[in-house]
Design a protein around this motif. Structure first.
Motif, mmCIF file in Angstrom:
data_model
loop_
_atom_site.group_PDB
_atom_site.id
_atom_site.type_symbol
_atom_site.label_atom_id
_atom_site.label_comp_id
_atom_site.label_asym_id
_atom_site.label_seq_id
_atom_site.Cartn_x
_atom_site.Cartn_y
_atom_site.Cartn_z
ATOM 1 N N ALA A 1 1.999 34.119 -79.854
ATOM 2 C CA ALA A 1 0.543 34.042 -79.694
ATOM 3 C C ALA A 1 -0.154 33.869 -81.045
ATOM 4 O O ALA A 1 -1.101 33.072 -81.164
ATOM 5 C CB ALA A 1 0.020 35.282 -78.978
ATOM 6 N N LEU A 2 0.283 34.594 -82.043
ATOM 7 C CA LEU A 2 -0.311 34.467 -83.370
ATOM 8 C C LEU A 2 -0.060 33.075 -83.954
ATOM 9 O O LEU A 2 -0.960 32.470 -84.558
ATOM 10 C CB LEU A 2 0.232 35.553 -84.303
ATOM 11 N N ALA A 3 1.145 32.571 -83.791
ATOM 12 C CA ALA A 3 1.465 31.229 -84.293
ATOM 13 C C ALA A 3 0.616 30.177 -83.589
ATOM 14 O O ALA A 3 0.056 29.286 -84.234
ATOM 15 C CB ALA A 3 2.957 30.944 -84.112
ATOM 16 N N GLU A 4 0.504 30.281 -82.276
ATOM 17 C CA GLU A 4 -0.287 29.319 -81.509
ATOM 18 C C GLU A 4 -1.775 29.400 -81.832
ATOM 19 O O GLU A 4 -2.495 28.412 -81.710
ATOM 20 C CB GLU A 4 -0.048 29.512 -80.017
ATOM 21 N N ALA A 5 -2.235 30.571 -82.275
ATOM 22 C CA ALA A 5 -3.644 30.749 -82.630
ATOM 23 C C ALA A 5 -3.955 30.223 -84.025
ATOM 24 O O ALA A 5 -5.109 30.204 -84.438
ATOM 25 C CB ALA A 5 -4.025 32.224 -82.526
ATOM 26 N N GLY A 6 -2.921 29.821 -84.770
ATOM 27 C CA GLY A 6 -3.145 29.235 -86.077
ATOM 28 C C GLY A 6 -2.883 30.142 -87.268
ATOM 29 O O GLY A 6 -3.250 29.800 -88.393
ATOM 30 N N ALA A 7 -2.258 31.291 -87.045
ATOM 31 C CA ALA A 7 -1.923 32.173 -88.167
ATOM 32 C C ALA A 7 -1.030 31.423 -89.156
ATOM 33 O O ALA A 7 -0.261 30.541 -88.772
ATOM 34 C CB ALA A 7 -1.217 33.428 -87.668
ATOM 35 N N ASP A 8 -1.154 31.779 -90.425
ATOM 36 C CA ASP A 8 -0.333 31.156 -91.469
ATOM 37 C C ASP A 8 1.003 31.855 -91.657
ATOM 38 O O ASP A 8 1.983 31.233 -92.045
ATOM 39 C CB ASP A 8 -1.070 31.188 -92.812
ATOM 40 N N VAL A 9 1.007 33.158 -91.429
ATOM 41 C CA VAL A 9 2.211 33.942 -91.674
ATOM 42 C C VAL A 9 2.183 35.185 -90.782
ATOM 43 O O VAL A 9 1.119 35.730 -90.503
ATOM 44 C CB VAL A 9 2.333 34.340 -93.171
ATOM 45 N N ILE A 10 3.348 35.614 -90.363
ATOM 46 C CA ILE A 10 3.512 36.885 -89.663
ATOM 47 C C ILE A 10 3.895 37.907 -90.723
ATOM 48 O O ILE A 10 4.826 37.683 -91.495
ATOM 49 C CB ILE A 10 4.632 36.798 -88.592
ATOM 50 N N ALA A 11 3.178 39.006 -90.770
ATOM 51 C CA ALA A 11 3.496 40.083 -91.706
ATOM 52 C C ALA A 11 3.735 41.347 -90.893
ATOM 53 O O ALA A 11 2.833 41.823 -90.216
ATOM 54 C CB ALA A 11 2.356 40.280 -92.701
ATOM 55 N N ALA A 12 4.946 41.832 -90.939
ATOM 56 C CA ALA A 12 5.317 43.030 -90.185
ATOM 57 C C ALA A 12 5.435 44.198 -91.156
ATOM 58 O O ALA A 12 6.243 44.164 -92.083
ATOM 59 C CB ALA A 12 6.645 42.801 -89.468
ATOM 60 N N TYR A 13 4.617 45.220 -90.945
ATOM 61 C CA TYR A 13 4.505 46.336 -91.878
ATOM 62 C C TYR A 13 5.176 47.613 -91.383
ATOM 63 O O TYR A 13 5.318 47.836 -90.190
ATOM 64 C CB TYR A 13 3.024 46.659 -92.122
#
Length: 178
Positions: A17-29
């Motif tokens: 969902a984040l990728a499809e929404a146009g996010a540049d990077v996934i950051a898992a904290y």
């Protein structure tokens, strides 16, 4: 979660969902083990998006799993490495104990806690321990000398604009123009 496949299934829809929404990077904290990191990296690769993994450590420098940061990163790397690693949600003193000569240069981001308290102590505290912004900035500057790849600096639990401004001032940067 018990393994990378479980973590992949758990995080897959959110990453997609984040990728499809146009996010540049996934950051898992605030991750504590390799399995969850591996599942998140797999989901990000499948979604075609960059991914950074951020681990946290306890006061002794070990992850909550009892493993070292180096061991955990090696396990993640054995399957599919992320685009970068970060550290968050612990005091620079705790990060210092976690780093070795091979691991320190691989860290691209750091977001420290202002407090030296353990996660358990922070969870049970009724008063926020916001530490000393100037002392935190000094410890960050010392730590960053060992971490040449860091390009993202911020704050985590107990930090606010005073801490971030002190860090930037200590590093010789103007927080308004940086």
């Amino acid at each position: 979660m018990t393994g990378p496949d479980d973590a992949y299934r758990y995080h897959r829809d959110q990453v997609r969902a984040l990728a499809e929404a146009g996010a540049d990077v996934i950051a898992a904290y605030t991750l504590n083990d390799a399995a969850e990191a591996q599942g998140i990296v797999r989901a990000a690769r499948e979604a075609g998006i960059a991914v950074e993994i951020s681990f946290t450590v306890e006061t002794d420098g070990l992850l909550a799993s009892g493993r070292t940061l180096a061991e955990t990163i090696a396990e993640v790397e054995a399957s599919d490495p992320p685009d970068g690693y970060s550290l968050n949600c612990a005091h620079p003193d705790h990060f210092e104990r976690a780093l070795d000569a091979d691991t320190a240069p691989r860290i691209v981001g750091i977001r420290p806690n202002a407090s030296r308290l353990s996660h358990a102590e922070l969870d049970e505290s009724e008063i926020l321990d916001d530490g000393d912004p100037v002392e935190l900035a000094d410890r960050m500057a010392q730590l960053l000398e060992r971490m040449p790849s860091v390009r993202v600096i911020g704050g985590c639990c107990g930090t606010d604009s005073r801490h971030v401004a002190a860090i930037w001032e200590r590093l010789g940067r103007d927080p308004v123009r940086a």
